[in-house]
Design an enzyme around this catalytic site. Sequence first.
Site, PDB file in Angstrom:
ATOM      1  N   GLY A 285       0.852  -1.196   0.000  1.00  0.00           N
ATOM      2  CA  GLY A 285       0.000   0.000   0.000  1.00  0.00           C
ATOM      3  C   GLY A 285       0.875   1.230   0.000  1.00  0.00           C
ATOM      4  N   PHE A 286       1.692   1.337   1.052  1.00  0.00           N
ATOM      5  CA  PHE A 286       2.637   2.456   1.204  1.00  0.00           C
ATOM      6  C   PHE A 286       1.911   3.787   1.216  1.00  0.00           C
ATOM      7  CE2 PHE A 286       4.488  -0.939  -1.492  1.00  0.00           C
ATOM      8  CZ  PHE A 286       5.264  -1.535  -0.516  1.00  0.00           C
TER       9      PHE A 286
ATOM     10  N   ALA B 217       1.050  -1.867  15.071  1.00  0.00           N
ATOM     11  CA  ALA B 217       1.601  -2.772  16.085  1.00  0.00           C
ATOM     12  C   ALA B 217       1.197  -2.284  17.471  1.00  0.00           C
ATOM     13  CB  ALA B 217       3.122  -2.839  15.967  1.00  0.00           C
TER      14      ALA B 217
ATOM     15  N   GLN C  46      10.889  -4.815   7.612  1.00  0.00           N
ATOM     16  CA  GLN C  46      10.336  -3.474   7.456  1.00  0.00           C
ATOM     17  C   GLN C  46      11.459  -2.456   7.251  1.00  0.00           C
ATOM     18  OE1 GLN C  46       6.982  -3.354   6.928  1.00  0.00           O
ATOM     19  NE2 GLN C  46       6.465  -2.233   8.771  1.00  0.00           N
TER      20      GLN C  46
ATOM     21  N   VAL D  82       7.646   0.400  13.191  1.00  0.00           N
ATOM     22  CA  VAL D  82       8.844   0.525  12.365  1.00  0.00           C
ATOM     23  C   VAL D  82       8.536   0.707  10.875  1.00  0.00           C
ATOM     24  CG1 VAL D  82      10.443  -0.647  13.901  1.00  0.00           C
ATOM     25  CG2 VAL D  82       9.061  -2.006  12.333  1.00  0.00           C
TER      26      VAL D  82
ATOM     27  N   GLU E 216       7.694   3.297   9.027  1.00  0.00           N
ATOM     28  CA  GLU E 216       8.204   4.479   8.335  1.00  0.00           C
ATOM     29  C   GLU E 216       9.663   4.768   8.674  1.00  0.00           C
ATOM     30  OE1 GLU E 216       3.909   4.815   8.325  1.00  0.00           O
ATOM     31  OE2 GLU E 216       5.236   5.781   6.915  1.00  0.00           O
TER      32      GLU E 216
END
Lengths: 757, 195
Positions: free
Chosen positions: A257-258, A528, A657, A722, A724
């Site tokens: 997705g980002f 998370a 990630q 984590v 980004e």
Amino acid sequence: MSQTIATPPTVRLDSDVIGKPINRTDGPAKVSGAAKYAAEFGVTGPLWYGYIVNSPVAKGKITKIHADEVLAIPGVQQVFSHENVPSFAWFDRSYKDDVAPGGSPFRPLHEPEIMFSLQPVALVVADTFELARYAASVLRIEYEVEKHNTDLESVIDEAYDAPKGKTGFMPPPKPKGDMDKAYQEAPHKIAGEYIHHAQHQNPMEMFATTVDWLGDGKKMKIYDKTQGAPNVQQYLMKIFSLSSDEARVISKFTGGGFGSGLRPQYQVFLAVMAALELEHSVRVVMTRTQMFSFGHRPHTLQKLRIASDDLGHIQALEHKALAETSQFENATETVVNWTGILYNSPNTNFDYQLSKIDVFTPLDMRAPGAATGNFASESAIDELSYKAGKDPLDFRLLNYTYSDPTENKPFTSKRLDDCYHEGAARFGWDQRNPEPRSMRDEKGMLVGWGVAAGCWDASMQKAAAKAVLSADGHLTVSSATNDQGAGTYVIMTQMAAQTLGLPMQQVTFSLGDTNMPAAPVQGGSWTANSVGAAVKDACQEVGKKLLKLAQKMDDSPLAGVDFEDAQFVDGHIRANEDITRSVAIADILAASGEDKIEADGKAGPNPINQLKYSMHSHNAVFVEVKVDEDLGTIHVTRVVNAVAAGRIMNPKTARSQVLGGTVWGLSMAMMEETYLNNELGRYMNHNYAEYHIPVNADIHKIDVIFVEEEDDIASPIGVKGVGEIGMLGVTAAIANAVYHATGKRVRELPLTSDKLL
Amino acid sequence: MSLQFIQEPLDKTAPRVVPAQSVTLNVNGQDRTIQIAPWTSLLDALREYLDLTGTKKGCDHGQCGACTVLVDGKRINSCLALATVYQGKKIQTIEGLGTEDNLSPLQQAFVDHDAFQCGYCTPGQICSAQGLINEGRCKTEDEVREHMSGNLCRCGAYTNILSAVMEVLHDGEAVVDNGVLITVPVASTKASSVE
Ligand code: FES
Ligand code: FES
């Protein structure tokens, strides 16, 4: 010299699965092709296919659509356009999703006006995909063309202060002291302008929706590609006046997705509209070209001025940014604030403005705003370190701040200093010759070493989860969250298993269905933390019920033990004080006669505690580049990315990630740019061949370091996220390494060879 | 003064639809017959007509490798292939390499090395890696990197993909120099574990 404010988290359990490098629970499904993405679900009854037609002009009006010619083709079911799509909801607010910026959201096929190139103008529905695509290719549309303007630099004069209104947007910090005077008087100073162009998220999976028309009133199962099924459901319910039962949105796997899947995209509107109008199952899949027709990281122009005293202490700091937005919405990002959070200066000035052009509204893209600001500010800091005669790492440590200068608040935790030290040691920074152009490898290539720091929010959103322990001892936990590759499936399974002391194989975590308890969109690195805390809460509630049931058993060894004094380990509940006082969970279930024990859990931010603090994750990135001066080619041969982001729930998936973030930072530094042709008002390289992203051969050695932090203020489970942070620092560190190798400071991305020659 | 612009059809004559034809494909060892238009790609035949959705569509233009399948053991981009041309050939898709409960060594290596995130490029990466192993000409890290570069991974799992492929290529004997993970625990500022 790390600073931790948090009290130690209460660790009551020793059957630790949290913090272990456990394989993804969804891994076997993904590697065997069994994992189903939005375009891959079967439907009840026959399926029709919709193919989207987009505008070739950037501004104007549709004057005629020759739909009759296409409708004459046998097998074509309908051609939808503004001419025949009924008006649904009236007000803008019905089209606003949870993460919409301020303004008036785009309504697909609503009116003949064209506001941007590649705007969807029609949907052709036919019996097969091949036929729908063919029919769309022969649809004739007439436009009246108006003059567009897509050139941001031509509307700099029309810039206005970015308005508030979007979730998470922080306006620029207030100025301090006298920036101009301090800058004037300081002995060492730099000023620079930094540019990057539009970039598109381009997840591998193209946006797609399969609507399963269930034939019972308006009931549908809507399989959508999104980063948040509940957000899509709300959007559809408001527009089409549907109940939650009618608009059930399902998203089990999301092929990346980002940021692009934060907002509902137009294919879901079109697919649901067509299904409702035709009362039939419909699938709509975008093409790669159409992936360039909605949202992107905005083209941004930045100016920085920074000055230091003789010792290298920053005295003046100014960061200004101007970004594009569409004519109809104010896309805002937090761009300049991060600079003020990382470095203290008695005199500061920050500014962030927007100008409107004829494009679609920009959309969050991995580390939105921060990636933009970070490249500019970490390049500028680097430049100033050379001016002040300091090593770039020493200069950063010299200007290290233990509290957040923009808000005058302490950090809940910040081990960036340890990231610098551990990262430098691993990289071998002490072997660096400070002189630019001083290092070469055995083949004579110029070698450059660069460093940069990064900073992202540690934030939390409201989330809910449900836990069901069945009589056979299997625990099923669910939440309508998402896994776009972050590892949500496995870390939530770990969280549930650990909380109730059950083996991983006895726990199933499911997600991505609006029939499950609500969760926020997956973005901002908050999943998370938020969903993890909700899962823990739900499992603890089940635990409390189990303890009560255990205490009802005859001669219960746990009689009189409070929940706080009990531990859940190895399938047993035990008294902390005397672990021989123990009952097996299986025995409790058997004795209780219940067929299941279930409980809801929730979590959310704790403003009373959190408002006193600034909550951030940090990283330090060290990069080696090798430059062939004759060809201008740059190779990133080595990266060390040291991250402080609280507790790491699963080092295997968290590392991935950060590896991914590193590749993204490299990609932004060296490859990504969507070319906007201002004559046509159109992005020209709208495919994977011409929009460059790294391939395997571009990526070499990446070391990841997690400097763990204790932090139970930013998060009840100590987690900062984590998604980004791993991307930050990388782009600037590469630019800084290129400077060290070549003596050339490149301030416009991407760093392609032409800029070095 | 406004201009007129007409989005012209690619084909002006009112099209007559070519009837669907019967096509028999041998996929994962089974003959399957479907009725498809002659211009149906092998990728769409697999995904839309045979319900073999493990093979992915990332671009439909031969640019990303997500649609990689094996034909007579060699890797091809199925989006650039017309299904009808592949009658009589042995087509192998990700579903034919192993199943969720019985993964092939390569699939297991991808799981163990966390060689994916979203998983969307993964079937293509694995089929491509299987093709690379069948070809038998790549041995070193750099060769594998180069010959796996037709498969994009937007999630950026490249270093782990390299580890997974090298492991199977060298029967678990390969030492890959592509980065380590270090954890510095809360209690100390010294690195304590290197994996
Ligand atoms: S879908 Fe075939 S190469 Fe991208
Ligand atoms: S795993 Fe997501 S694109 Fe490769």
